[in-house]
Scaffold this active site. Structure first.
Site, short mmCIF file in Angstrom:
data_model
loop_
_atom_site.label_atom_id
_atom_site.label_comp_id
_atom_site.label_asym_id
_atom_site.label_seq_id
_atom_site.Cartn_x
_atom_site.Cartn_y
_atom_site.Cartn_z
N LYS A 98 -20.55 -30.62 12.37
CA LYS A 98 -20.85 -31.19 11.05
C LYS A 98 -22.36 -31.13 10.87
O LYS A 98 -23.11 -31.73 11.65
CB LYS A 98 -20.35 -32.64 10.96
CG LYS A 98 -20.66 -33.28 9.61
CD LYS A 98 -20.33 -34.77 9.63
CE LYS A 98 -20.84 -35.41 8.33
NZ LYS A 98 -20.94 -36.88 8.47
N GLY A 159 -24.06 -45.08 4.54
CA GLY A 159 -24.17 -46.42 5.11
C GLY A 159 -24.24 -47.55 4.11
O GLY A 159 -24.41 -48.71 4.50
N ALA A 185 -19.40 -40.42 3.35
CA ALA A 185 -20.52 -41.34 3.14
C ALA A 185 -20.36 -42.19 1.89
O ALA A 185 -20.03 -41.69 0.81
CB ALA A 185 -21.86 -40.60 3.07
N GLY A 186 -20.63 -43.47 2.06
CA GLY A 186 -20.68 -44.39 0.94
C GLY A 186 -19.39 -45.13 0.64
O GLY A 186 -19.42 -46.19 0.01
N ASN A 207 -16.84 -44.16 8.20
CA ASN A 207 -17.35 -44.73 9.45
C ASN A 207 -17.87 -46.14 9.24
O ASN A 207 -17.31 -47.10 9.77
CB ASN A 207 -18.45 -43.84 10.03
CG ASN A 207 -18.99 -44.41 11.32
OD1 ASN A 207 -18.27 -44.51 12.31
ND2 ASN A 207 -20.25 -44.83 11.33
N THR A 208 -18.94 -46.28 8.45
CA THR A 208 -19.59 -47.58 8.32
C THR A 208 -18.63 -48.68 7.87
O THR A 208 -18.64 -49.79 8.41
CB THR A 208 -20.77 -47.48 7.33
OG1 THR A 208 -21.73 -46.55 7.84
CG2 THR A 208 -21.44 -48.83 7.14
#
Length: 258
Positions: A98, A159, A185-186, A207-208
């Site tokens: 990635k 994040g 993301a986000g 993830n976050t």
């Protein structure tokens, strides 16, 4: 419903949720998160991998059945991303990568031009390249030409858990790009992942939102269900929207005066 297979890089997967390994208060929860989410692909920053460590290694917590997706977090230009990818392969992490190229320290936005350069070099070397980029049609087209295996547009700055802020741009990519679109993301809530999948995204990477939840395993399960629900809604072909009310049953001709 026929079995819905997600094909990526020549490999077939049942799950369309990708997960990560960062920001956990305790990495030992990662196996439980993977099982609860149903995810089969997990990304890890190569800079966190230390096979020679005697005090623990994030790799120790990644289930062996997961497809490993090393990422180039920390790279500031194409040259650094290429070096990290080659190092990952040499360390035995496989040929999937990635690409993350970020030189902006305030908003952590990916550099699309440097990402395209790295993608072309690594794709020509046989890597399965999954580039993380802004939701930009021109950058996405350059990644197609460069040999990417997918395009991974951000939903919001990484994040932030701010959701699908780029939905209209992501929608354009879904319509115009032939490669799988993986929203990355986000995304902060399962409902936002569900929305992305309803729009026609091929997968989501989260993830976050999972790692920072009070109960990461329960949140992982929620995301797994949301991604699946969104995919099924997309495949079912949602009904059209209308600007005026439309009755569910006939309004006239039911009662007649004698």
């Amino acid at each position: 419903m026929n079995k819905d297979i997600f094909e990526l890089g020549g490999v077939e997967f049942d799950s369309r949720l990708l997960t990560g390994t960062g920001k956990y208060a305790d990495d030992s929860v990662i196996p439980e998160v993977c099982e609860a989410s149903g995810s089969q692909i997990i990304t890890v920053a190569l800079r966190r991998v230390d096979f020679e460590s005697t005090t623990g290694n994030v790799m120790d917590f990644i289930p062996k059945n997961m497809k490993l997706l090393p990422n180039t977090s920390g790279a500031r230009n194409a040259d650094e991303a290429v070096r990290i990818a080659r190092l990952a392969k040499a360390m035995g992490c496989g040929d999937w990568i990635k690409i993350e190229v970020i030189s902006d320290n305030k908003y952590l936005l990916p550099d699309g031009y440097e990402t395209a350069k790295a993608t072309e070099i690594l794709a020509n070397e046989g890597f399965v390249v999954l580039p993380y980029v802004n939701a930009d049609l021109y950058i996405a087209r350059s990644l197609v030409d460069a040999g990417a295996a997918a395009v991974m547009p951000l939903g919001a700055p990484i994040g932030t858990n701010r959701g699908l802020q780029t939905r209209e741009m992501v929608r354009i990519l879904i319509d115009e790009i032939s490669l799988p679109i993986i929203v990355d993301a986000g995304i902060g809530r399962p409902s936002e992942a569900c929305e992305a999948m309803e729009m026609g995204a091929d997968a989501c990477l989260v993830n976050t939102a999972i790692a920072t939840a009070s109960n990461p395993a329960m949140m992982a399960s929620a995301f797994g269900h949301a991604v699946k629900a969104g995919r099924e809604a997309y495949l079912s072909g949602p009904g059209a929207k209308h600007s005026h009310a439309k009755a569910s049953s006939p309004l006239t001709g039911f009662l007649h005066e004698g």
